[in-house]
Design a protein around this motif. Structure first.
Motif, mmCIF file in Angstrom:
data_model
loop_
_atom_site.group_PDB
_atom_site.id
_atom_site.type_symbol
_atom_site.label_atom_id
_atom_site.label_comp_id
_atom_site.label_asym_id
_atom_site.label_seq_id
_atom_site.Cartn_x
_atom_site.Cartn_y
_atom_site.Cartn_z
ATOM 1 N N SER A 120 0.809 -1.218 0.000
ATOM 2 C CA SER A 120 0.000 0.000 0.000
ATOM 3 C C SER A 120 0.844 1.270 0.000
ATOM 4 O O SER A 120 0.372 2.322 -0.451
ATOM 5 C CB SER A 120 -0.935 0.015 1.214
ATOM 6 O OG SER A 120 -1.905 -0.995 1.092
ATOM 7 N N VAL A 121 2.079 1.181 0.489
ATOM 8 C CA VAL A 121 2.914 2.395 0.565
ATOM 9 C C VAL A 121 3.123 3.006 -0.825
ATOM 10 O O VAL A 121 2.784 4.172 -1.044
ATOM 11 C CB VAL A 121 4.254 2.110 1.286
ATOM 12 C CG1 VAL A 121 5.175 3.316 1.205
ATOM 13 C CG2 VAL A 121 4.000 1.721 2.738
ATOM 14 N N PRO A 122 3.650 2.262 -1.807
ATOM 15 C CA PRO A 122 3.789 2.888 -3.129
ATOM 16 C C PRO A 122 2.449 3.107 -3.827
ATOM 17 O O PRO A 122 2.285 4.089 -4.563
ATOM 18 C CB PRO A 122 4.659 1.895 -3.910
ATOM 19 C CG PRO A 122 4.473 0.589 -3.232
ATOM 20 C CD PRO A 122 4.238 0.911 -1.792
ATOM 21 N N ASP A 171 -8.920 -12.604 0.231
ATOM 22 C CA ASP A 171 -8.411 -11.382 0.840
ATOM 23 C C ASP A 171 -7.540 -10.599 -0.148
ATOM 24 O O ASP A 171 -7.684 -9.383 -0.296
ATOM 25 C CB ASP A 171 -7.617 -11.738 2.099
ATOM 26 C CG ASP A 171 -7.366 -10.540 2.999
ATOM 27 O OD1 ASP A 171 -7.609 -9.394 2.575
ATOM 28 O OD2 ASP A 171 -6.914 -10.743 4.139
ATOM 29 N N LEU A 172 -6.645 -11.296 -0.841
ATOM 30 C CA LEU A 172 -5.749 -10.627 -1.788
ATOM 31 C C LEU A 172 -6.522 -10.000 -2.951
ATOM 32 O O LEU A 172 -6.219 -8.885 -3.376
ATOM 33 C CB LEU A 172 -4.709 -11.611 -2.322
ATOM 34 C CG LEU A 172 -3.570 -11.960 -1.366
ATOM 35 C CD1 LEU A 172 -2.734 -13.101 -1.931
ATOM 36 C CD2 LEU A 172 -2.698 -10.738 -1.106
ATOM 37 N N ILE A 173 -7.511 -10.708 -3.464
ATOM 38 C CA ILE A 173 -8.273 -10.180 -4.596
ATOM 39 C C ILE A 173 -9.126 -8.999 -4.153
ATOM 40 O O ILE A 173 -9.232 -7.994 -4.876
ATOM 41 C CB ILE A 173 -9.093 -11.293 -5.266
ATOM 42 C CG1 ILE A 173 -8.133 -12.259 -5.965
ATOM 43 C CG2 ILE A 173 -10.105 -10.711 -6.256
ATOM 44 C CD1 ILE A 173 -8.773 -13.423 -6.652
ATOM 45 N N ALA A 174 -9.712 -9.074 -2.970
ATOM 46 C CA ALA A 174 -10.480 -7.930 -2.452
ATOM 47 C C ALA A 174 -9.562 -6.715 -2.278
ATOM 48 O O ALA A 174 -9.942 -5.581 -2.613
ATOM 49 C CB ALA A 174 -11.145 -8.300 -1.132
ATOM 50 N N THR A 197 -9.646 -2.916 -4.612
ATOM 51 C CA THR A 197 -9.781 -1.537 -4.118
ATOM 52 C C THR A 197 -8.940 -0.581 -4.962
ATOM 53 O O THR A 197 -9.296 0.594 -5.105
ATOM 54 C CB THR A 197 -9.375 -1.405 -2.637
ATOM 55 O OG1 THR A 197 -8.001 -1.749 -2.480
ATOM 56 C CG2 THR A 197 -10.240 -2.272 -1.745
ATOM 57 N N TYR A 198 -7.828 -1.076 -5.506
ATOM 58 C CA TYR A 198 -6.972 -0.239 -6.349
ATOM 59 C C TYR A 198 -7.359 -0.323 -7.822
ATOM 60 O O TYR A 198 -7.196 0.648 -8.564
ATOM 61 C CB TYR A 198 -5.502 -0.639 -6.173
ATOM 62 C CG TYR A 198 -4.970 -0.272 -4.817
ATOM 63 C CD1 TYR A 198 -4.577 1.036 -4.534
ATOM 64 C CD2 TYR A 198 -4.895 -1.211 -3.796
ATOM 65 C CE1 TYR A 198 -4.112 1.398 -3.283
ATOM 66 C CE2 TYR A 198 -4.431 -0.854 -2.539
ATOM 67 C CZ TYR A 198 -4.041 0.440 -2.289
ATOM 68 O OH TYR A 198 -3.585 0.804 -1.047
#
Length: 198
Positions: free
Chosen positions: A56-58, A94-97, A101-102
């Motif tokens: 999420s940082v980059p 979880d990863l796909i959700a 979002t992005y």
């Protein structure tokens, strides 16, 4: 034009150039540097939440350029994780959700030079997720993305082969035959498709 006006124009021009450099070069460069650093440190992540926090940082770093490319890179990374045999269905969900979002704003925007590539990446990810979890929602999502890709470029191999696989998984013989015929018309030597149809 008097000297005063020339100075004002020069100052305004300088400010415009600085702003353009900042937004057009510095921020995208900084975003890509943060992403490279993040990718190097991903192996240190011990939990799924830590992995997502690092990514999420980059992805959250503000820049007018580069977001779409980074999201696509993260999608490729997540596809690799999802395809591994030891990745459990809850982790896949979880990863796909998280990725959605992005990716949602990019897909909602519906344009861009790489938009069709984004559709293919999402179609492929959802196809792999379906194979790993057997959840029909993922198959439906794969079909949605591949269909949209097909509508934008009906001769693109990614969309055709993606739809071919989806229709085979659904057991839709009519659609499989239709897509297979198109594939074989475009690429008569495509033996994998010919054998799959048989």
């Amino acid at each position: 034009m008097n000297k005063s006006n020339k100075k004002i124009i020069a100052v305004i021009g300088s400010i415009v150039i600085i702003v353009m450099i900042y937004y057009g070069s510095f921020l995208p460069l900084k975003k890509s540097q943060i992403f490279i650093s993040t990718m190097r440190s991903l192996g240190e992540a011990k939990t799924l939440d830590e992995l997502k926090t690092r990514l999420s940082v980059p992805l959250d770093y503000p820049s007018p350029y580069g977001q779409e490319e980074l999201v696509r890179q993260v999608a490729s990374l997540i596809t690799n994780v999802v395809s591994q045999s030891n990745t459990t269905p809850p982790v896949i969900d979880d990863l796909i959700a998280y990725l959605n979002t992005y990716y949602s704003p990019i897909i909602k925007n519906g344009r861009g030079m790489s938009f069709n590539q984004n559709l293919y990446v999402l179609g492929s990810l959802n196809e792999v997720a379906f194979i790993r979890t057997n959840k029909v929602d993922y198959l439906m999502a794969a079909e949605k993305y591949f269909t949209r890709s097909y509508e934008l470029g009906p001769k693109r191999p990614q969309a055709l082969f993606g739809l071919f696989d989806v229709y085979r998984a659904k057991g839709d013989v009519g659609k499989v035959t239709e897509i297979a015929n198109q594939i074989l018309n475009q690429w008569p030597g495509e033996e994998r498709t010919r054998q799959a149809v048989k």
